[in-house]
Design a protein around this motif. Structure first.
Motif, short mmCIF file in Angstrom:
data_model
loop_
_atom_site.label_atom_id
_atom_site.label_comp_id
_atom_site.label_asym_id
_atom_site.label_seq_id
_atom_site.Cartn_x
_atom_site.Cartn_y
_atom_site.Cartn_z
N GLY A 129 0.83 -1.15 -0.18
CA GLY A 129 -0.20 0.06 -0.14
C GLY A 129 0.72 1.29 -0.14
N ARG A 130 0.57 2.23 -0.63
CA ARG A 130 1.01 3.57 -0.73
C ARG A 130 -0.23 4.70 -0.47
N VAL A 131 0.40 5.89 0.07
CA VAL A 131 -0.67 6.86 0.17
C VAL A 131 0.09 8.15 -0.33
N VAL A 132 -0.95 8.79 -1.10
CA VAL A 132 -0.60 9.84 -2.03
C VAL A 132 -1.72 11.02 -1.89
N LEU A 133 -1.19 12.38 -1.57
CA LEU A 133 -2.21 13.40 -1.50
C LEU A 133 -2.22 14.26 -2.56
N TYR A 134 -3.64 14.43 -2.95
CA TYR A 134 -3.61 15.43 -3.98
C TYR A 134 -4.74 16.39 -3.73
N PRO A 135 -4.12 17.65 -3.77
CA PRO A 135 -4.53 19.06 -3.47
C PRO A 135 -6.08 19.43 -4.09
N THR A 136 -6.04 19.15 -5.39
CA THR A 136 -6.83 20.01 -6.41
C THR A 136 -7.76 18.93 -7.11
N ASN A 137 -8.96 18.91 -7.39
CA ASN A 137 -9.78 18.00 -8.17
C ASN A 137 -9.18 17.74 -9.69
#
Ligand code: DGT
Ligand code: MG
Ligand code: MG
Ligand code: MG
Ligand code: MG
Length: 268
Positions: A129-137
Motif C-alpha cells: 500500500g502507498r498513500v498519495v495526497l492530491y490538493p485539487t480536483n
C-alpha cells in the motif's frame, strides 16, 4: 510497576498526519501477482473471477470506511480515495493505509471460494500500500485518469498479444516481436483486420476497469403495522439507502463527473 518510566518511548512515534484539504489516496497492489496468477491458473489476458474478487474486496473496504468516496481498480491494483475533509483516524496515513490493506487482504481470502470455487488458494496473498495526497480536483482526476490510461494500454497490448497466440498460432516470442514498436492504432488494426475483433466491443470491465462510488437508492420494503383497534396490515415504507455501485465506464472525460457531481468536493 511504574508506567511513567517507560512512557517516553511513545514520543518516538513519527507524525504522519495527512495535510488538510487534500484528497487522500491509498493504492494497493498485489504482491508478485505475476506468479500468483500463474499458480492459480488465471485465464489470460483477463480472469473475470480474479477481477470479481478484487471488486468484492474493494466493496468490503468501502462499506467499512464510509469516507472513501470513490475507488478505482484494474489488474491486481485498487485505489481508494478518502474525501478531503475526512477526519478518520485523525488523518494518520499509516492508520488509513493499513486499515485499507488489511480489510482488503482478509476479504480477498474470505471471498476467494465464492469466485474461484474448486481452485484452492495455495498460499496467503499480500498487497502493498502507498498513500498519495492530491490538493485539487484536477490533480485527483488526473491521478485516476493515469490509472485508467494504464489499464487501457495494458489491456490493448495483452488482448493483441494473447489473440496472436491463441487465435493466430504464434509463439510468445513471435507475438512479442510482432508487437514491438507498434502504436495503439496498429494493435487495433491487427485485431480488426486479422481476427475480426473490434477492440471497442471488447468487455468494458477489461477496457475500463472498475469504478466504485456511493449512490443513493430508494428502497421500498413492506412493513407489518398494527394500530390499536385496527387490523394488522402491510404498508410500503420507502427509505433512501446508500449503496456501493460499480461502473465500467470512461472516467477520463467529463461525462462521468457531470453525472456524479457528489463524488468530488469543490475546490476552495
Ligand atoms: P509487484 O506488484 O511488484 O509485487 O509484482 P507483480 O507481479 O504483481 O506485478 P504488477 O503488479 O506490475 O503486475 C500485475 C501482474 O498480475 C501481471 O504480471 C499480470 C498479473 N495479472 C493481473 N490480473 C490478471 C489476470 O486477470 N489474468 C492473468 N493471467 N494475470 C493477471
Ligand atoms: Mg509493481
Ligand atoms: Mg502487483
Ligand atoms: Mg499491478
Ligand atoms: Mg487498538
Amino acid at each position: 510497576m511504574a508506567k511513567s518510566k517507560f512512557e517516553y518511548v511513545r514520543s518516538f512515534e513519527t507524525d504522519d498526519t495527512c495535510l488538510r484539504n487534500c484528497y487522500i489516496v491509498v493504492r494497493l497492489d498485489g504482491r508478485n501477482f505475476h506468479k500468483f496468477a500463474e499458480q492459480h491458473h488465471f485465464t489470460k489476458p483477463n480472469d473475470d473471477r480474479a477481477l470479481g474478487l478484487m471488486s468484492k474486496s474493494a466493496h468490503s473496504v468501502m462499506e467499512g470506511l464510509e469516507d472513501i468516496t470513490i475507488a478505482y481498480g484494474q489488474s491486481d491494483e485498487f485505489s481508494f480515495v478518502f474525501k478531503r475533509t475526512t477526519t478518520w483516524f485523525k488523518r494518520r496515513a499509516s492508520k488509513l493505509m493499513t486499515h485499507v490493506a488489511s480489510q482488503f487482504s482478509s476479504s480477498y481470502v474470505f471471498y476467494w471460494k465464492e469466485f474461484f470455487g474448486e481452485q484452492p488458494l495455495l498460499y496467503p496473498p499480500g498487497f502493498d500500500g502507498r498513500v498519495v495526497l492530491y490538493p485539487t480536483n484536477r490533480n485527483l482526476r488526473d491521478y485516476l485518469s493515469w490509472r485508467q490510461a494504464d489499464c487501457h494500454i495494458n489491456n490493448l497490448y495483452n488482448t493483441a498479444f494473447w489473440t496472436l497466440i491463441q487465435k493466430g498460432g504464434l509463439t510468445t516470442t513471435q507475438a512479442e516481436d510482432r508487437l514491438k514498436g507498434t502504436l495503439a492504432s496498429d494493435k487495433n488494426e491487427i485485431l480488426f483486420s486479422e481476427f475480426d475483433i473490434n477492440y471497442n466491443n471488447e468487455s468494458a470491465l477489461h477496457r475500463k476497469g472498475t469504478t466504485l462510488i456511493w449512490e443513493k437508492r430508494d428502497e421500498t420494503v413492506s412493513k407489518r403495522i398494527k394500530r390499536p383497534n385496527e387490523e394488522e396490515k402491510q404498508v410500503p415504507v420507502t427509505r433512501s439507502r446508500r449503496k456501493v455501485e460499480a461502473y465500467h465506464c470512461d472516467i477520463i472525460g467529463d461525462q462521468f463527473w457531470e453525472e456524479h457531481p457528489d463524488v468530488l468536493e469543490n475546490d476552495t
